[in-house]
Structures are given as C-alpha cells and as structure tokens.
Write a protein that holds these residues in place. Structure first.
Motif, mmCIF file in Angstrom:
data_model
loop_
_atom_site.group_PDB
_atom_site.id
_atom_site.type_symbol
_atom_site.label_atom_id
_atom_site.label_comp_id
_atom_site.label_asym_id
_atom_site.label_seq_id
_atom_site.Cartn_x
_atom_site.Cartn_y
_atom_site.Cartn_z
ATOM 1 N N ARG A 88 -60.084 -27.207 29.089
ATOM 2 C CA ARG A 88 -60.078 -28.611 28.627
ATOM 3 C C ARG A 88 -61.497 -29.167 28.546
ATOM 4 O O ARG A 88 -61.839 -29.880 27.594
ATOM 5 C CB ARG A 88 -59.234 -29.477 29.557
ATOM 6 C CG ARG A 88 -57.784 -29.584 29.152
ATOM 7 C CD ARG A 88 -57.061 -30.691 29.888
ATOM 8 N NE ARG A 88 -57.105 -30.544 31.335
ATOM 9 C CZ ARG A 88 -56.292 -29.756 32.035
ATOM 10 N NH1 ARG A 88 -55.371 -29.060 31.422
ATOM 11 N NH2 ARG A 88 -56.398 -29.676 33.341
ATOM 12 N N GLU A 89 -62.325 -28.860 29.540
ATOM 13 C CA GLU A 89 -63.706 -29.360 29.520
ATOM 14 C C GLU A 89 -64.470 -28.817 28.321
ATOM 15 O O GLU A 89 -65.231 -29.543 27.673
ATOM 16 C CB GLU A 89 -64.412 -28.983 30.825
ATOM 17 C CG GLU A 89 -63.945 -29.787 32.021
ATOM 18 C CD GLU A 89 -64.522 -29.284 33.335
ATOM 19 O OE1 GLU A 89 -65.417 -28.411 33.319
ATOM 20 O OE2 GLU A 89 -64.077 -29.775 34.388
ATOM 21 N N GLN A 116 -63.153 -27.784 25.434
ATOM 22 C CA GLN A 116 -62.600 -28.435 24.245
ATOM 23 C C GLN A 116 -63.120 -29.862 24.106
ATOM 24 O O GLN A 116 -63.496 -30.294 23.013
ATOM 25 C CB GLN A 116 -61.068 -28.431 24.307
ATOM 26 C CG GLN A 116 -60.463 -27.061 24.123
ATOM 27 C CD GLN A 116 -58.978 -27.018 24.464
ATOM 28 O OE1 GLN A 116 -58.512 -27.743 25.344
ATOM 29 N NE2 GLN A 116 -58.243 -26.160 23.784
ATOM 30 N N THR A 117 -63.168 -30.588 25.216
ATOM 31 C CA THR A 117 -63.649 -31.974 25.191
ATOM 32 C C THR A 117 -65.117 -32.026 24.802
ATOM 33 O O THR A 117 -65.528 -32.876 24.002
ATOM 34 C CB THR A 117 -63.425 -32.640 26.564
ATOM 35 O OG1 THR A 117 -62.027 -32.633 26.850
ATOM 36 C CG2 THR A 117 -63.941 -34.066 26.579
ATOM 37 N N ARG A 122 -65.401 -31.432 21.089
ATOM 38 C CA ARG A 122 -64.956 -32.608 20.336
ATOM 39 C C ARG A 122 -66.017 -33.713 20.398
ATOM 40 O O ARG A 122 -66.379 -34.299 19.378
ATOM 41 C CB ARG A 122 -63.631 -33.134 20.900
ATOM 42 C CG ARG A 122 -63.059 -34.289 20.066
ATOM 43 C CD ARG A 122 -62.008 -35.067 20.811
ATOM 44 N NE ARG A 122 -62.653 -35.788 21.885
ATOM 45 C CZ ARG A 122 -62.132 -35.970 23.096
ATOM 46 N NH1 ARG A 122 -60.962 -35.499 23.389
ATOM 47 N NH2 ARG A 122 -62.784 -36.637 24.026
ATOM 48 N N ASN A 123 -66.538 -33.984 21.595
ATOM 49 C CA ASN A 123 -67.556 -35.017 21.741
ATOM 50 C C ASN A 123 -68.823 -34.667 20.972
ATOM 51 O O ASN A 123 -69.470 -35.544 20.387
ATOM 52 C CB ASN A 123 -67.875 -35.245 23.221
ATOM 53 C CG ASN A 123 -66.723 -35.897 23.963
ATOM 54 O OD1 ASN A 123 -65.802 -36.439 23.359
ATOM 55 N ND2 ASN A 123 -66.760 -35.835 25.276
#
Length: 197
Positions: free
Chosen positions: A158-159, A161-162, A165-166
């Motif tokens: 998740r980190e 992917q985040t 995205r950011n």
C-alpha cells in the motif's frame, strides 16, 4: 435520559438538507457536484435522482460537462449513455490543490524524495511496480517456488502504491506549474519588442 431520535427523524433531516441544497443551487451546479464524485459509469437517471432534477435536465448538463472534458461517456449494454467523472479532470483538480498548498520549489524536493523511495522499492523487490510484485509472488506460490509464508507485506504494498500515486499527482502539478510559467512568460512583452503606435 433523553430519547434518541428514530429513523424517521433522520429521514426528515436528510430531506430538509436536500430541499435547502435544491433551493440554494442551480440544476447545473447539483449535477456537476454529483458527477464530481462519480467514478464508475452511471445513467443520467441516477445522476438526476441524486441531483434533484429531471433526467432530461441532467442529460443536458452531463453532455455540456462531457464537452468540457469534466465527464466521460460510455455505452451501456442496452445502448444508453453512461457518465462518470473523467480521470483527466480529477488529475487537474488534484494538481491545482497541490499547487495551492505547496510552492514549486518544495514540490520539486518532494518529487525527488518520492522518486528515490520508488527506486528503493524497485531495487528491494526487483520489479518495476507493486502490481508486478503481486503477480510475481502469486506466480511463485502457484509454481511451487514460493510459499504462503513469503507473502508480501500488505502495508508495504500500500505504501508503494500510495507513493507512486502521489508522485504522479505531484508530477502533474509541476507540469501545470511549468506550463503556466510559459504562458505567463509568453504574454509578457520582451525587452526588445516594439510597442505599437
């Protein structure tokens, strides 16, 4: 001890808020607000219900929003037109929000930090993206070369992917800032230009 409100009380409150929203806004504003939070294709009737307007009015405003690029359209299985918020308009909105909160110099530093973080993930796991990592781990388990105990830490995934995205939104914000700078520079008269007489 006070009695808690029954379900009917909440329905009454929701209806009252809806009535106030309808009185204080135009159908166009309501349709735009509803579609701005719609990320999967829906019918104009669905938008009309949520926007407290007729399907005909909703369709008219959705078509105008599609012409502006705020909305994308697709065709349903029955041949009707479906509408949803366009990814491009969401990216532009997110980029504008970033630029309103962060200076371009700070943003450049953050982009460099995020790029380094992404490179570290890529080096650590030997793949380009978190999606590739998931596929590789699944393939290892299915082929018998990996075990269930070697599953990927979901938090790490998740980190990653985040961060990606950011980074994408931050890059979009920088691109917009650079484009705005060129537009601004192009509208300024150059020092050697001759003014019309």
């Amino acid at each position: 001890m006070t009695d808690s409100p029954g379900p009917g009380s909440f329905a009454d409150i929701n209806e009252k808020v809806g009535e106030e929203w309808e009185a204080e806004t135009t159908p166009y504003e309501r349709v735009r607000e509803v579609i701005s939070r719609t990320y999967s294709p829906v019918s104009p009737e669905t938008i009309a219900d949520d926007a407290r307007t007729s399907p005909k009015t909703a369709r008219k405003h959705l078509e105008a929003l599609a012409d502006e690029g705020f909305v994308t359209t697709s065709t349903s299985e029955t041949g009707g037109t479906l509408y949803q918020r366009s990814a491009e308009s969401l990216v532009v909105e997110q980029a504008a929000d970033i630029l309103s909160e962060v200076s371009t110099d700070d943003l450049r530093e953050r982009v460099a930090d995020m790029r380094e973080t992404v490179r570290e993930y890529q080096n650590e796991f030997g793949v380009e993206s978190p999606e590739e990592l998931s596929v590789a781990a699944t393939n290892d388990v299915l082929s018998g070369t990996g075990t269930e105990s070697e599953t990927i830490d979901e938090e790490t995934l998740r980190e990653w992917q985040t961060t990606r995205r950011n980074l994408a939104f931050a890059n979009a914000a920088l691109s917009i800032a650079n484009a705005q700078k060129f537009v601004t520079d192009d509208t300024q008269p150059s020092s050697g230009s001759v003014s019309p007489s």
